[in-house]
Design an enzyme around this catalytic site. Structure first.
Site, PDB file in Angstrom:
ATOM      1  N   ASP A 101       0.993  -0.740   0.064  1.00 42.57           N
ATOM      2  CA  ASP A 101      -0.217   0.209  -0.619  1.00 42.57           C
ATOM      3  C   ASP A 101       0.890   0.859  -0.205  1.00 42.57           C
ATOM      4  OD1 ASP A 101      -2.749  -1.890   0.541  1.00 42.57           O
ATOM      5  OD2 ASP A 101      -1.343  -1.907   2.789  1.00 42.57           O
ATOM      6  N   ASP A 112      -1.447  -2.017  -4.133  1.00 44.67           N
ATOM      7  CA  ASP A 112      -2.344  -2.258  -3.701  1.00 44.67           C
ATOM      8  C   ASP A 112      -2.822  -1.496  -3.021  1.00 44.67           C
ATOM      9  OD1 ASP A 112      -4.390  -4.603  -2.741  1.00 44.67           O
ATOM     10  OD2 ASP A 112      -2.977  -4.313  -0.422  1.00 44.67           O
ATOM     11  N   ASP A 113      -3.673  -1.147  -2.071  1.00 43.95           N
ATOM     12  CA  ASP A 113      -4.356   0.162  -2.056  1.00 43.95           C
ATOM     13  C   ASP A 113      -3.810   1.301  -1.798  1.00 43.95           C
ATOM     14  OD1 ASP A 113      -6.755  -1.305  -1.956  1.00 43.95           O
ATOM     15  OD2 ASP A 113      -5.651  -2.379   0.174  1.00 43.95           O
ATOM     16  N   ASP A 118      -4.716   1.549   3.838  1.00 40.70           N
ATOM     17  CA  ASP A 118      -4.817   0.351   4.219  1.00 40.70           C
ATOM     18  C   ASP A 118      -4.933   0.845   5.777  1.00 40.70           C
ATOM     19  OD1 ASP A 118      -5.502  -1.778   4.509  1.00 40.70           O
ATOM     20  OD2 ASP A 118      -4.462  -3.069   3.344  1.00 40.70           O
ATOM     21  N   LYS A 143      -9.020   2.260   2.398  1.00 44.33           N
ATOM     22  CA  LYS A 143      -9.674   1.305   2.507  1.00 44.33           C
ATOM     23  C   LYS A 143      -9.582   1.356   4.289  1.00 44.33           C
ATOM     24  CE  LYS A 143      -8.551  -3.425   1.365  1.00 44.33           C
ATOM     25  NZ  LYS A 143      -7.763  -3.829   1.107  1.00 44.33           N
TER      26      LYS A 143
END
Length: 297
Positions: A186, A210-211, A214, A244
């Site tokens: 992330d 990924d994010d 997070d 997220k």
């Protein structure tokens, strides 16, 4: 009677003079006996370093108020560990330069902060095999204009009880975990076990595998203000949410204010099963792969 009064006055005067002239050489157990102890500021130092050895020596001996400046690029061969602590009124200052972590052993973090009261500013941390900058324990740290890029896991991560950290005007980009197809890296991660009162302000997460942010499994509220998440989730297994905001089984009231989340692989803002009253105010975005707001209660 007058003669007696004069005699008594003379005796009192002599006694007083004797008391004033007497010197007491005893020292209390905690009394300062050196100029540095009498004035702690004279013991503080400003150090500019250009090698890994000099940097690690300065970091390991740092005390409250010290200023450690990196000049140019330093290539690390093992994780830089910030274990000492400053104070609320006099932090340890660590600033400048580039820390290249490409020579670290597999699975290593670039910089680990277990101490408290650090100012970490105006530097780049790049190419660590694992996370670039990790706050593992301690708290009351301030991070300003730090770039974490090209690391093998999240650029900046807070966990394991670390608390009261202020992350401001930082950028995290191009972080990618090859072994997991981009599932874990992330931009900013405050997850699993971080402590209370962690804040992100005016930060940017761009093109991480990924994010962008997070907060998976994070048990305490995180505050995110004026931040931007764009183009996250380029890894084959990356989730790709801009923000997220928790995970299933959690009831944590994270707050997101005046943020922008655009062109991420999945949602702009995803509660991810967190049924806490997540407060999103003045935040927007566009071009996300699924939707802008998803599972926000």
């Amino acid at each position: 009677m007058q003669r007696l009064l004069k005699t008594a006055f003379l005796m009192l005067t002599i006694a007083a003079l004797g008391s004033c002239q007497k010197k007491d050489n005893t020292v209390a157990p905690n009394e300062a006996t050196t100029p540095e102890a009498a004035n702690p500021h004279t013991a503080l130092k400003s150090t500019t370093v250009t090698t890994e050895a000099a940097l690690k020596a300065a970091i390991s001996s740092a005390v409250a108020g010290d200023i450690i400046t990196v000049s140019g690029t330093i290539y690390l061969t093992s994780t830089l560990q910030c274990l000492n602590s400053g104070t609320s009124s006099s932090k340890i200052n660590f600033t400048g330069g580039i820390l290249d972590c490409s020579g670290l052993p597999s699975g290593s973090w670039g910089v680990k902060v277990n101490g408290s009261y650090w100012n970490i500013t105006n530097m780049t941390i790049r190419k660590a095999p694992d996370c670039g900058l990790v706050f593992q324990t301690g708290g009351y740290n301030y991070v300003y204009k730090v770039i974490t890029t090209g690391n093998g896991d999240s650029g900046l991560q807070i966990y394991n009880g670390s608390h009261d950290n202020n992350i401001s005007y930082c950028t995290s980009t191009e972080n990618y975990d090859v072994a997991d197809g981009g599932e874990n890296a992330d931009g900013f991660a405050c997850k699993l076990s971080a402590g209370v009162n962690n804040l992100f302000d005016h930060c940017t997460a761009n093109h991480n595998s990924d994010d962008g942010w997070d907060l998976y499994g994070q048990p305490y509220k995180v505050t995110i203000t004026n931040c931007t998440a764009t183009n996250n989730g380029y890894g084959t297994n990356g989730d790709g949410n801009g923000f997220k905001l928790g995970s299933a089984g959690q009831v944590v009231p994270h707050t997101v204010t005046n943020c922008t989340s655009s062109y991420n692989k999945a949602a702009g803002y995803d509660g991810n099963g967190n049924t806490g009253h997540i407060t999103i105010t003045g935040s927007t975005g566009t071009g996300n792969g699924t939707t802008l707001f998803y599972r926000i209660y």
